[in-house]
Motif scaffolding. Sequence first.
Motif, mmCIF file in Angstrom:
data_model
loop_
_atom_site.group_PDB
_atom_site.id
_atom_site.type_symbol
_atom_site.label_atom_id
_atom_site.label_comp_id
_atom_site.label_asym_id
_atom_site.label_seq_id
_atom_site.Cartn_x
_atom_site.Cartn_y
_atom_site.Cartn_z
ATOM 1 N N MET A 1 -31.803 53.493 -1.446
ATOM 2 C CA MET A 1 -31.339 52.986 -0.167
ATOM 3 C C MET A 1 -32.000 51.683 0.268
ATOM 4 S SD MET A 1 -33.127 55.932 2.183
ATOM 5 C CE MET A 1 -32.760 55.285 3.772
ATOM 6 N N ARG A 2 -32.966 51.182 -0.469
ATOM 7 C CA ARG A 2 -33.734 50.011 -0.053
ATOM 8 C C ARG A 2 -32.842 48.810 0.277
ATOM 9 N NH1 ARG A 2 -37.092 47.822 -4.675
ATOM 10 N NH2 ARG A 2 -35.032 47.094 -5.225
ATOM 11 N N ASN A 3 -32.001 48.372 -0.669
ATOM 12 C CA ASN A 3 -31.161 47.198 -0.425
ATOM 13 C C ASN A 3 -30.196 47.415 0.729
ATOM 14 O OD1 ASN A 3 -32.379 45.692 -2.382
ATOM 15 N ND2 ASN A 3 -30.722 45.874 -3.860
ATOM 16 N N ARG A 4 -29.581 48.592 0.783
ATOM 17 C CA ARG A 4 -28.603 48.847 1.838
ATOM 18 C C ARG A 4 -29.269 48.815 3.211
ATOM 19 N NH1 ARG A 4 -25.006 46.965 1.612
ATOM 20 N NH2 ARG A 4 -25.416 46.244 3.691
ATOM 21 N N VAL A 5 -30.400 49.485 3.352
ATOM 22 C CA VAL A 5 -31.104 49.498 4.636
ATOM 23 C C VAL A 5 -31.565 48.093 4.999
ATOM 24 C CG1 VAL A 5 -33.189 50.307 5.833
ATOM 25 C CG2 VAL A 5 -31.774 51.918 4.554
ATOM 26 N N ASN A 6 -32.112 47.354 4.023
ATOM 27 C CA ASN A 6 -32.568 45.988 4.309
ATOM 28 C C ASN A 6 -31.423 45.100 4.796
ATOM 29 O OD1 ASN A 6 -35.273 46.401 3.770
ATOM 30 N ND2 ASN A 6 -35.081 45.864 1.620
ATOM 31 N N PHE A 7 -30.265 45.166 4.140
ATOM 32 C CA PHE A 7 -29.139 44.342 4.590
ATOM 33 C C PHE A 7 -28.609 44.811 5.945
ATOM 34 C CE2 PHE A 7 -28.470 42.338 0.359
ATOM 35 C CZ PHE A 7 -28.337 41.034 0.809
ATOM 36 N N ASP A 8 -28.612 46.107 6.196
ATOM 37 C CA ASP A 8 -28.159 46.596 7.500
ATOM 38 C C ASP A 8 -29.076 46.099 8.617
ATOM 39 O OD1 ASP A 8 -26.060 47.858 6.243
ATOM 40 O OD2 ASP A 8 -26.934 49.867 6.370
ATOM 41 N N VAL A 9 -30.378 46.111 8.375
ATOM 42 C CA VAL A 9 -31.328 45.579 9.370
ATOM 43 C C VAL A 9 -31.119 44.076 9.514
ATOM 44 C CG1 VAL A 9 -33.784 45.143 9.835
ATOM 45 C CG2 VAL A 9 -33.035 47.413 9.082
ATOM 46 N N TRP A 10 -30.976 43.374 8.381
ATOM 47 C CA TRP A 10 -30.747 41.925 8.423
ATOM 48 C C TRP A 10 -29.500 41.600 9.236
ATOM 49 C CZ3 TRP A 10 -33.149 37.540 7.718
ATOM 50 C CH2 TRP A 10 -32.408 36.365 7.573
ATOM 51 N N ASN A 11 -28.414 42.312 8.986
ATOM 52 C CA ASN A 11 -27.164 42.060 9.714
ATOM 53 C C ASN A 11 -27.324 42.308 11.213
ATOM 54 O OD1 ASN A 11 -25.637 41.254 7.498
ATOM 55 N ND2 ASN A 11 -25.008 43.342 7.024
ATOM 56 N N ALA A 12 -28.192 43.240 11.581
ATOM 57 C CA ALA A 12 -28.406 43.534 12.997
ATOM 58 C C ALA A 12 -29.198 42.430 13.699
ATOM 59 C CB ALA A 12 -29.133 44.872 13.153
ATOM 60 N N MET A 13 -29.993 41.661 12.950
ATOM 61 C CA MET A 13 -30.856 40.674 13.600
ATOM 62 C C MET A 13 -30.533 39.227 13.270
ATOM 63 S SD MET A 13 -34.315 41.329 11.409
ATOM 64 C CE MET A 13 -35.048 39.750 11.081
ATOM 65 N N SER A 14 -29.668 38.965 12.313
ATOM 66 C CA SER A 14 -29.414 37.581 11.914
ATOM 67 C C SER A 14 -27.925 37.289 11.890
ATOM 68 C CB SER A 14 -29.996 37.337 10.513
ATOM 69 O OG SER A 14 -29.698 36.027 10.078
ATOM 70 N N ARG A 15 -27.571 36.119 12.388
ATOM 71 C CA ARG A 15 -26.190 35.650 12.382
ATOM 72 C C ARG A 15 -26.187 34.175 12.034
ATOM 73 N NH1 ARG A 15 -24.154 40.184 11.884
ATOM 74 N NH2 ARG A 15 -23.474 41.416 13.623
ATOM 75 N N VAL A 16 -25.114 33.700 11.401
ATOM 76 C CA VAL A 16 -24.986 32.266 11.165
ATOM 77 C C VAL A 16 -24.739 31.598 12.516
ATOM 78 C CG1 VAL A 16 -24.184 32.483 8.776
ATOM 79 C CG2 VAL A 16 -22.517 32.422 10.624
ATOM 80 N N PRO A 17 -25.124 30.327 12.664
ATOM 81 C CA PRO A 17 -25.036 29.673 13.977
ATOM 82 C C PRO A 17 -23.665 29.082 14.303
ATOM 83 C CG PRO A 17 -26.124 28.238 12.417
ATOM 84 C CD PRO A 17 -25.854 29.532 11.695
ATOM 85 N N TYR A 18 -22.608 29.644 13.740
ATOM 86 C CA TYR A 18 -21.254 29.164 14.009
ATOM 87 C C TYR A 18 -20.304 30.356 13.919
ATOM 88 C CZ TYR A 18 -21.525 29.133 8.901
ATOM 89 O OH TYR A 18 -21.747 29.488 7.594
ATOM 90 N N ASP A 19 -19.145 30.235 14.526
ATOM 91 C CA ASP A 19 -18.179 31.324 14.522
ATOM 92 C C ASP A 19 -17.567 31.506 13.141
ATOM 93 O OD1 ASP A 19 -18.525 31.945 17.193
ATOM 94 O OD2 ASP A 19 -17.016 30.495 17.844
ATOM 95 N N THR A 20 -17.382 32.755 12.737
ATOM 96 C CA THR A 20 -16.719 33.082 11.478
ATOM 97 C C THR A 20 -15.739 34.222 11.728
ATOM 98 O OG1 THR A 20 -18.286 34.806 10.764
ATOM 99 C CG2 THR A 20 -18.829 32.514 10.185
ATOM 100 N N GLU A 21 -14.889 34.458 10.765
ATOM 101 C CA GLU A 21 -13.932 35.568 10.877
ATOM 102 C C GLU A 21 -14.620 36.917 10.817
ATOM 103 O OE1 GLU A 21 -10.657 35.345 8.159
ATOM 104 O OE2 GLU A 21 -10.349 33.222 8.563
ATOM 105 N N LEU A 22 -15.848 36.964 10.294
ATOM 106 C CA LEU A 22 -16.559 38.225 10.128
ATOM 107 C C LEU A 22 -17.747 38.333 11.080
ATOM 108 C CD1 LEU A 22 -16.263 38.316 6.272
ATOM 109 C CD2 LEU A 22 -15.060 39.779 7.891
ATOM 110 N N ASP A 23 -17.532 37.911 12.343
ATOM 111 C CA ASP A 23 -18.511 38.073 13.416
ATOM 112 C C ASP A 23 -19.852 37.430 13.087
ATOM 113 O OD1 ASP A 23 -19.356 38.957 15.942
ATOM 114 O OD2 ASP A 23 -20.181 40.808 15.098
ATOM 115 N N ARG A 24 -19.827 36.271 12.402
ATOM 116 C CA ARG A 24 -21.015 35.485 12.090
ATOM 117 C C ARG A 24 -21.994 36.209 11.170
ATOM 118 N NH1 ARG A 24 -23.354 34.367 17.530
ATOM 119 N NH2 ARG A 24 -24.911 33.264 16.323
ATOM 120 N N ARG A 25 -21.528 37.229 10.475
ATOM 121 C CA ARG A 25 -22.374 38.003 9.560
ATOM 122 C C ARG A 25 -22.759 37.151 8.357
ATOM 123 N NH1 ARG A 25 -20.853 41.470 5.254
ATOM 124 N NH2 ARG A 25 -18.683 41.504 5.879
ATOM 125 N N ASN A 26 -24.003 37.334 7.855
ATOM 126 C CA ASN A 26 -24.429 36.610 6.665
ATOM 127 C C ASN A 26 -25.061 37.508 5.611
ATOM 128 O OD1 ASN A 26 -26.968 37.084 7.725
ATOM 129 N ND2 ASN A 26 -27.339 34.963 8.291
#
Length: 173
Positions: free
Chosen positions: A53-78
């Motif tokens: 679960m390491r990679n999945r949990v890390n990306f889920d936490v990353w997605n919760a705290m980081s966004r690209v600084p511009y609008d995207t079709e996928l809610d600024r997810r990176n």
Amino acid sequence: MKYRGNTSIRYDKKSFTIQVVDGQGEELNANLFGLRRDKTWVLDAMAVDRIRMRNRVNFDVWNAMSRVPYDTELDRRNGTVGLFVELFINGEYHGLYCFTDKVNRKLLDLKKPRVDDKGQPIIRGVLYKGREWSSATRLRGYETDTTWQKKWNGWELAYPEDYPCESEFSISL
């Protein structure tokens, strides 16, 4: 479907890249498991992750705290999204895998380069991929030699692939 990974290919449990095609073998964008529409997906074997679960949990936490600084079709997810699946190939059980999308131009909503009236490319976003372990990919330092190649200090310019040049590897602070 093909094997995936430069290092992980050596493990008994293999990771895979899946490319979706139609009946004629043409690439097809599909929304698999409700994650997003794309033509390629990853089946991560999680071969060195004992708790799977390491990679999945890390990306889920990353997605919760980081966004690209511009609008995207996928809610600024990176970062990737995914889910755990049990993999069977031709009726043979291969174990627990993590099915994910990929970090790519489409996810980051990077625009394709345009060409100006002088025939020079206007780069409108770049994407790098770590290809090997180096001081630079470990964020401990880097060689200062400049490059006009796709690869530099263990990094590879993944997008735009048609215009490798020194400016893509320039650091602006």
